[in-house]
Scaffold this motif. Structure first.
Motif, PDB file in Angstrom:
ATOM      1  N   SER A 184       1.488  -9.429   3.754  1.00 42.52           N
ATOM      2  CA  SER A 184       2.457  -8.349   3.729  1.00 42.52           C
ATOM      3  C   SER A 184       1.772  -7.071   3.288  1.00 42.52           C
ATOM      4  CB  SER A 184       3.565  -8.683   2.740  1.00 42.52           C
ATOM      5  OG  SER A 184       3.039  -8.646   1.432  1.00 42.52           O
ATOM      6  N   SER A 185       2.449  -5.978   3.499  1.00 46.88           N
ATOM      7  CA  SER A 185       1.909  -4.701   3.084  1.00 46.88           C
ATOM      8  C   SER A 185       1.602  -4.694   1.596  1.00 46.88           C
ATOM      9  CB  SER A 185       2.910  -3.583   3.371  1.00 46.88           C
ATOM     10  OG  SER A 185       2.737  -3.093   4.665  1.00 46.88           O
ATOM     11  N   ALA A 186       2.497  -5.283   0.842  1.00 45.38           N
ATOM     12  CA  ALA A 186       2.324  -5.292  -0.607  1.00 45.38           C
ATOM     13  C   ALA A 186       1.039  -6.010  -0.990  1.00 45.38           C
ATOM     14  CB  ALA A 186       3.520  -5.961  -1.271  1.00 45.38           C
ATOM     15  N   GLU A 187       0.861  -7.166  -0.431  1.00 47.28           N
ATOM     16  CA  GLU A 187      -0.343  -7.930  -0.732  1.00 47.28           C
ATOM     17  C   GLU A 187      -1.584  -7.147  -0.346  1.00 47.28           C
ATOM     18  OE1 GLU A 187       0.190 -12.589  -0.197  1.00 47.28           O
ATOM     19  OE2 GLU A 187       1.059 -11.485   1.474  1.00 47.28           O
ATOM     20  N   LEU A 188      -1.541  -6.583   0.846  1.00 41.38           N
ATOM     21  CA  LEU A 188      -2.694  -5.837   1.326  1.00 41.38           C
ATOM     22  C   LEU A 188      -3.005  -4.663   0.422  1.00 41.38           C
ATOM     23  CD1 LEU A 188      -2.133  -5.852   5.170  1.00 41.38           C
ATOM     24  CD2 LEU A 188      -4.001  -6.890   3.895  1.00 41.38           C
ATOM     25  N   LYS A 189      -1.951  -4.031  -0.009  1.00 36.60           N
ATOM     26  CA  LYS A 189      -2.151  -2.854  -0.838  1.00 36.60           C
ATOM     27  C   LYS A 189      -2.797  -3.231  -2.171  1.00 36.60           C
ATOM     28  CE  LYS A 189       0.253   1.480  -0.736  1.00 36.60           C
ATOM     29  NZ  LYS A 189       1.492   2.095  -0.261  1.00 36.60           N
ATOM     30  N   ASP A 226       2.097  -0.353   5.437  1.00 37.56           N
ATOM     31  CA  ASP A 226       2.287   0.824   4.595  1.00 37.56           C
ATOM     32  C   ASP A 226       1.167   1.838   4.789  1.00 37.56           C
ATOM     33  OD1 ASP A 226       4.519  -0.189   3.547  1.00 37.56           O
ATOM     34  OD2 ASP A 226       3.797  -0.338   1.484  1.00 37.56           O
ATOM     35  N   GLU A 227       1.519   3.067   4.571  1.00 38.18           N
ATOM     36  CA  GLU A 227       0.473   4.080   4.542  1.00 38.18           C
ATOM     37  C   GLU A 227      -0.465   3.771   3.388  1.00 38.18           C
ATOM     38  OE1 GLU A 227       1.365   8.173   4.583  1.00 38.18           O
ATOM     39  OE2 GLU A 227       3.122   7.901   5.880  1.00 38.18           O
ATOM     40  N   GLY A 228      -1.663   4.245   3.526  1.00 31.99           N
ATOM     41  CA  GLY A 228      -2.607   3.981   2.447  1.00 31.99           C
ATOM     42  C   GLY A 228      -3.472   2.782   2.748  1.00 31.99           C
ATOM     43  N   ILE A 229      -3.012   1.959   3.664  1.00 33.48           N
ATOM     44  CA  ILE A 229      -3.854   0.851   4.102  1.00 33.48           C
ATOM     45  C   ILE A 229      -4.619   1.298   5.343  1.00 33.48           C
ATOM     46  CG2 ILE A 229      -3.885  -1.505   4.968  1.00 33.48           C
ATOM     47  CD1 ILE A 229      -1.310  -1.997   3.455  1.00 33.48           C
TER      48      ILE A 229
END
Lengths: 347, 347
Positions: B137-142, B160-163
Motif C-alpha cells: 500500500s501507499s502507506a507501507e511504501l512511504k 501517494d505523492e512523494g513516492i
DNA sequence: CTGTTAGCGCATTCAC
DNA sequence: GTGAATGCGCTAACAG
C-alpha cells in the motif's frame, strides 16, 4: 562509547543481541549458525533476544569474515526472453528457498561481457554462479571452474567432461515427437533443425533419426534442413522450400517453436491446412504454442526444473566439493495439441 | 605474518597494492575512489600496481566499511513474464553501465514475499531498490521509502505523492489508439479494460473517453467492459458479449495485447474477419503482437526505458537525496500493423 | 598531499 | 559450554 542495548537508532547488531541475552557475541554467532555446542537455555535466550530486536545478520560482514556471501551469480543472455526467464525463475525459486539471492548478469550473448561479469562475480561478491548458454569455450570454462564453483545450464555446444552441466534430454524428446508423428501414420516426416553446431540440433537430430530407423522408415536427406531458431523470413523460406519439394512431407518436426511458427506460416501461404494437410510439431513449449492457431503440439522442456537443478547442483558443489553426477539431463514431455493429425489417406 | 607482495596465492588486496606502489593503503583507497587529492605520480604508481596485480576492490569489505554495496535490489512479480523481463532488462543495462549489479527478488505477486524480500534487501545487502508492481500500500511504501531509497515502476494502483514512480503515459497512449480508430472512420468503438481498480484501466479509459469526446462521439456505456488482463476464456467471453450486442462495435480497443487476442478469437468464432469486419487495437506491444494473424496494431509501452529511467532516478536519489521530478511518465507510441482498417462502408 | 588510527559486523581460533 | 581476542579488506576521519 557504550553501545545502547535497546535498538532505537540503527539496525540491530550481534553485539546488541549478545548483551541483551547476557552472553558474548561468540555465543550469539554460534546459535545463529546452528552450532550444536550451545546449552539449550542459552540458545533459547539468544533466540528470544534476536526476535525482540528483529535482528538478522549483516551479510556483508559475514561475507567479509567468513567467506560465504549468500549470493549466487546468474548469467543470462537476455532477460526479456521468456525461454531464459523460465530457467531463471526456477533457479531463483530454488535459491530463495535456500535463503540465498541472485546477482543477475545479462550478457547479451557477448563473450566480452561474460568474461567481465564473471570476473567481477568472482571477486568476492558471489559464492558461485549459474551460467546460461555461455559463449565461453570449454577450456575457459574449465579454467574458471577450477577456482570458482560454476554450473552451466542448457549449453549451446558440447562441453568437456568435468564441467557441471544440466540440460534437457534433447534426443529423447525428439524421438518422442517423431514417434508421435509415426504413430499417426506419417512416413514422410521433415525435420527443420537449428544451427548445425548446436547441441540442440545435433542431439534432436539423433532422436529424430533414431525413431525413423526404429520404425523402418528410410531417411530422406531432402527432408532435413537447417534454420536459425528464430521466427522470421529466413525460417519461413526454409519451410517453404521443403513444402515445395516434388514429394513433400506430410509432417514437419520443427526443432523449436519459433521454427514451427515459420512452418505454419509457410503452409498457410500455400493454402495448406494444419493439421489436415500438414502436421507440425515444435520443441520448447513456449508461450507461442498456446497462442498460435491451431495450438501447437510440441515437446516441453523442463526449463524451470533445469534452473532448480542447476542451483541444487551448485549447492552441493559449494559444500562437498565432490559430486557424483556432474552432468544431468532432464526429461522432456510431449504435449499433444491441435497441430498434428493422422496422415490423410488419399492425397 | 608478513604479507607477500607478489600475489601468487590468493586474490590481491589493497595492502599488497600499497606496498607494491610504496604508499599507504589510505592512498590506494583514495585513487581507487577517484579522490582528487592525490599527486599525479602517486596516482600513476598506484594504478600501475593495481593493474599488475589484477586487483579490484572487495565489495563486501567496502560495503561493510563505507556503506555502499554496489548492489541494487529489483523486485519482480514473475521473471518469466517478458513484460516484466523487458523492464528488468532496461534496468539491468542501466545498472551495468554504472558498474552496479542487480539482486533479483521474484515476489510471485505475494505481498508477504515482498515484505520479506525488502526487509532482507535493506539489511545492508543493497543500496536501494526498484520495485515492480508492488502489492504494498501507499502507506507501507512511504514508510519504507523513508529509510531506504526506492522507486516504483509501473504501479498497479495509484500511489501517494512523494513516492518516486515511473510509468507509461497510459492516457495519452489510449487517446492515440482511439484517435487512430476514429481517423479510420470508426464511431462505434468498444473498449475492454483490465481490472477497474488498476491505473492501467482507469487512465487508459480516460484517454479513450477523451478522444471520443474530442471527436464529438457520444460514449455508449454498453461498449465498455472490464476483463482481467490475461488470455483465456474469461476474456473471450467478455469480447463475445460485446460482439453480440444488437448494435455491435466496428472496432475494439483492448487495453492490453492479451485481451486483444481474446477479441480476435471471439471474432473468429463468429466468422468476423479482422480487420475487414472488425478493427482491433491492443496495448503493450508484446511479443504476441507480431505473432498473431493478422499482426496486431497496438500501443507500445517504453518498458525498457521505464527500467532505465527507474534506475537513473534511483541513482539520483542515492546521491542528492532531493530530486525535482519524483514522478515520471514516459511516452507511448502507436504501432500500426494489420489489425485495423477503415470502417466498412456498407454494413 | 599523504600516513596513522579506528572501526564496519561478524566468524573464529584459542583458552577457561 | 562459553568468553576474550584477532582479523576479514576496506573507508573515513584525523593528523602531519
Amino acid at each position: 562509547m557504550a553501545n545502547t542495548d535497546t535498538n532505537h537508532g540503527k539496525r540491530a547488531t550481534i553485539r546488541g543481541v549478545a548483551s541483551a541475552a547476557g552472553v558474548s557475541i561468540a555465543t550469539v554467532s554460534r546459535v545463529l549458525n546452528g552450532r550444536p555446542d550451545v546449552a539449550p537455555d542459552t540458545r533459547e535466550a539468544v533466540l528470544r533476544a534476536v526476535r525482540e530486536q528483529g535482528f538478522s545478520t549483516n551479510r556483508n560482514a559475514r561475507a567479509l569474515s567468513g567467506g560465504r556471501t549468500g549470493l549466487i551469480g546468474v548469467t543470462i543472455p537476455r532477460v526479456e526472453a521468456s525461454y531464459f526467464g523460465v530457467i531463471l525463475s526456477g533457479a531463483s525459486e530454488a535459491l530463495y528457498e535456500q535463503d540465498m539471492r541472485i546477482v543477475l548478469c545479462p550478457t547479451l550473448h557477448q563473450h566480452e561481457r561474460e568474461v567481465t561479469l564473471l570476473d567481477r562475480l568472482m571477486r568476492g561478491t558471489t559464492d558461485g554462479a549459474v551460467l546460461m548458454l555461455p559463449e565461453e569455450s570449454s577450456a575457459e570454462l574449465k579454467a574458471l571452474q577450477r577456482e570458482f564453483p560454476v554450473v552451466v545450464v542448457d549449453p549451446r555446444v558440447s562441453l568437456d567432461e568435468g564441467i557441471p552441466v544440466v540440460s534437457a534430454a534433447h534426443a529423447a524428446g525428439a524421438r518422442a515427437a517423431t514417434e508421435h508423428l509415426l504413430s499417426l501414420g506419417h512416413r514422410r516426416i521433415g525435420a527443420i533443425t537449428g544451427p548445425p553446431e548446436w547441441i540442440a540440433s545435433t542431439d534432436r537430430l539423433d532422436g529424430y533419426r533414431g525413431a525413423l530407423a526404429a520404425a523402418g522408415v528410410m531417411p530422406d536427406p531432402a527432408l532435413v534442413a537447417a534454420s536459425d531458431f528464430r521466427v522470421g523470413p529466413a525460417t519461413e523460406a526454409v519451410a517453404a522450400a521443403m513444402l515445395d519439394l516434388p514429394d513433400p512431407p506430410t509432417a514437419i518436426f520443427a526443432f523449436n517453436d519459433n521454427v514451427a511458427v515459420g512452418v505454419m506460416r509457410a503452409a498457410r501461404a500455400r493454402g495448406l491446412s494444419i493439421p489436415d494437410d500438414l502436421s507440425v510439431v515444435g520443441f520448447d513449449d513456449s508461450e507461442l504454442a498456446e497462442i498460435v492457431v491451431p495450438r501447437l503440439t510440441t515437446v516441453r522442456q523442463p526449463l524451470a526444473e533445469m534452473g532448480r537443478m542447476a542451483v541444487s547442483l551448485l549447492m552441493r558443489l559449494l559444500e562437498n566439493q565432490r559430486v557424483d553426477a556432474l552432468r544431468i539431463e532432464l526429461a522432456t514431455k510431449l504435449i499433444v495439441r491441435e497441430s498434428t493429425a493422422p496422415v490423410a489417406v488419399a492425397r
